[in-house]
Design an enzyme around this catalytic site. Sequence first.
Site, PDB file in Angstrom:
ATOM      1  N   PHE A   1      -5.198   4.061   0.655  1.00  0.00           N
ATOM      2  CA  PHE A   1      -6.168   3.031   0.259  1.00  0.00           C
ATOM      3  C   PHE A   1      -5.831   2.403  -1.084  1.00  0.00           C
ATOM      4  CE2 PHE A   1      -8.375   6.354   2.733  1.00  0.00           C
ATOM      5  CZ  PHE A   1      -8.701   5.622   3.869  1.00  0.00           C
ATOM      6  N   HIS A   2      -4.542   2.176  -1.329  1.00  0.00           N
ATOM      7  CA  HIS A   2      -4.084   1.581  -2.592  1.00  0.00           C
ATOM      8  C   HIS A   2      -3.555   0.170  -2.345  1.00  0.00           C
ATOM      9  CE1 HIS A   2      -3.301   5.881  -4.374  1.00  0.00           C
ATOM     10  NE2 HIS A   2      -4.585   5.581  -4.286  1.00  0.00           N
ATOM     11  N   PHE A   3      -4.396  -0.702  -1.836  1.00  0.00           N
ATOM     12  CA  PHE A   3      -3.970  -2.059  -1.483  1.00  0.00           C
ATOM     13  C   PHE A   3      -3.871  -2.936  -2.729  1.00  0.00           C
ATOM     14  CE2 PHE A   3      -6.355  -0.262   2.096  1.00  0.00           C
ATOM     15  CZ  PHE A   3      -5.385  -0.331   3.085  1.00  0.00           C
TER      16      PHE A   3
ATOM     17  N   ASP B   1       0.859  -1.181   0.000  1.00  0.00           N
ATOM     18  CA  ASP B   1       0.000   0.000   0.000  1.00  0.00           C
ATOM     19  C   ASP B   1       0.897   1.234   0.000  1.00  0.00           C
ATOM     20  OD1 ASP B   1      -2.250   1.668   0.194  1.00  0.00           O
ATOM     21  OD2 ASP B   1      -2.334   1.526   2.379  1.00  0.00           O
TER      22      ASP B   1
END
Length: 538
Positions: free
Chosen positions: A473-475, A298
């Site tokens: 929130f870039h999983f 992330d």
Amino acid sequence: MTASETHDYIVIGAGTAGCLLADRLTEDGTRNVCVIEAGPRDSHPFIHMPAGYIKTLVNPRYTWQFTSEPSEGTANRPIPATQGRTLGGSSSINGMCYNRGQRTDYDSWAQRGNPGWSYDDLLPLFRRTERRLGTGGDDAYRGRSGGLPVSDLDWPHTLCDAFVEAAVENGIPRNTDYNGPDQAGAGFYQRVIEGGRRRSAARSFLGPARRRGNLRLISEAVVKRIQFDGRRATGVVLMRADGTEHTIRAEREVILCGGALNSPRLLQISGVGPSDLLNDLGAPVVHDLPGVGANLQDHWAIRATARVKGVRTINRMTRGLPLMMEAVKYALRRPSVLSLSPSLAYAFWKSDPALDQPDIQFTFAPASFAGGIVGLLDSYDGMTCGAWQQRPESKGHVRARSLDPRETPEIQPNYLSAETDRRVIVSAVRWTRKLMDSKAMAPYLVALESPGAEVTTDDEILDYARTLGSTVFHFISTCRMGPETDPMAVVGPDLKVHGIDGLRVVDASIMPSMPSANTMAATYVIAEKAADTIIGAT
């Protein structure tokens, strides 16, 4: 819905990838597709108002309110790991930035043993998805007739212009199209906003698909498990809010589009994953696949804030009478603070001059956020410059805690555990100060607020990043794509799960590494690639 219901394809998750995939698979009318979404319909007006993300992001009806495990990199804080839980998924609650990344991101995917995934392979698919509004961009790189509208910022602000000037002043060139041949530079973000309204995956792709007779949409139903006959996926078991269960069969394939946190969790509770974990859960071991839930990555962001003078910022425009005036503008479809994405201006640059490509992404907004929390505005006029390392090396995991698909999984990204990540985030913080405390900003700057003047050494800056940093929130990467010779790969280049028939994963979880970008555009291109592969095989 009956227990005997059968479809050619079952798509689990009506998010960014699932909506586009449903559109492509139903387009010619020869395939029968069932799309299952855990959340409700996207009927809330705040979903479609760009500024409404401030409300929807914390609304449990439309989101999975996940949190990550504390770690040293977060100063032992749990961090929100919110995911969209409505039609459109996270594309219905995100920051709406359209950012593809760098050519080398995708070339590295291909070089890892994934033929067909290079930048040159994917560029036609990026173009197919997109409907670039206005005249900006080179048609060799940009699409003009796709379903996803991509627009330029239509709300000018003095501080945004000053930020771009500050970047130029510090050696960062202007760049009119970071989605073109070169990402490096500074300018204004492109957004998936049209006519002042958010254009989610649901509006752009699921909407057209829903008008076709070969699409079945089921919302507010959680997939309890994927069913198998031996090592072939044959369908799913659904669970409604009232606890009733139903079975749906797939004649051809089950396609998992749950995202990087939900997809590995569902595989694990269905019996596909590391055997030790499956045994602990009490799940039948359908297939021992160690990479399921591993390799979580992330972006970890810091946000520096400052007080300003001589200009009105969003802080003042969103209170009392000014907010009412902005609401009127929005209703009349005129540029308004209510039709803005959270980040307006950008810079992509290097933590080290020796680098060939940028490794830091900067975001700017003429608003200051209390405690660096996006959406929580300070009472004074201010500005915020955010930054994150584009290609983090820290890796963690996602693990189901039980067989209950509604229970929050164990999410541990291990933020800042890699030495490179710590070095780059320190450089990023120093850069934010340099940009805000520059000649171009001088007429407006009152004082840098956070981090304060007392934060000077590398150790102090790193402590600041740990204490006040947060997720973007870039999983990604929890069902990593790679050849079968890679023991931690979960899917192959065709996105089929290794060792399993009739099952693919199509979402951000398959990314082999982090793109130098927000992850929405890359997720769309994954769905485009999967659609071509599936259609070509039928």
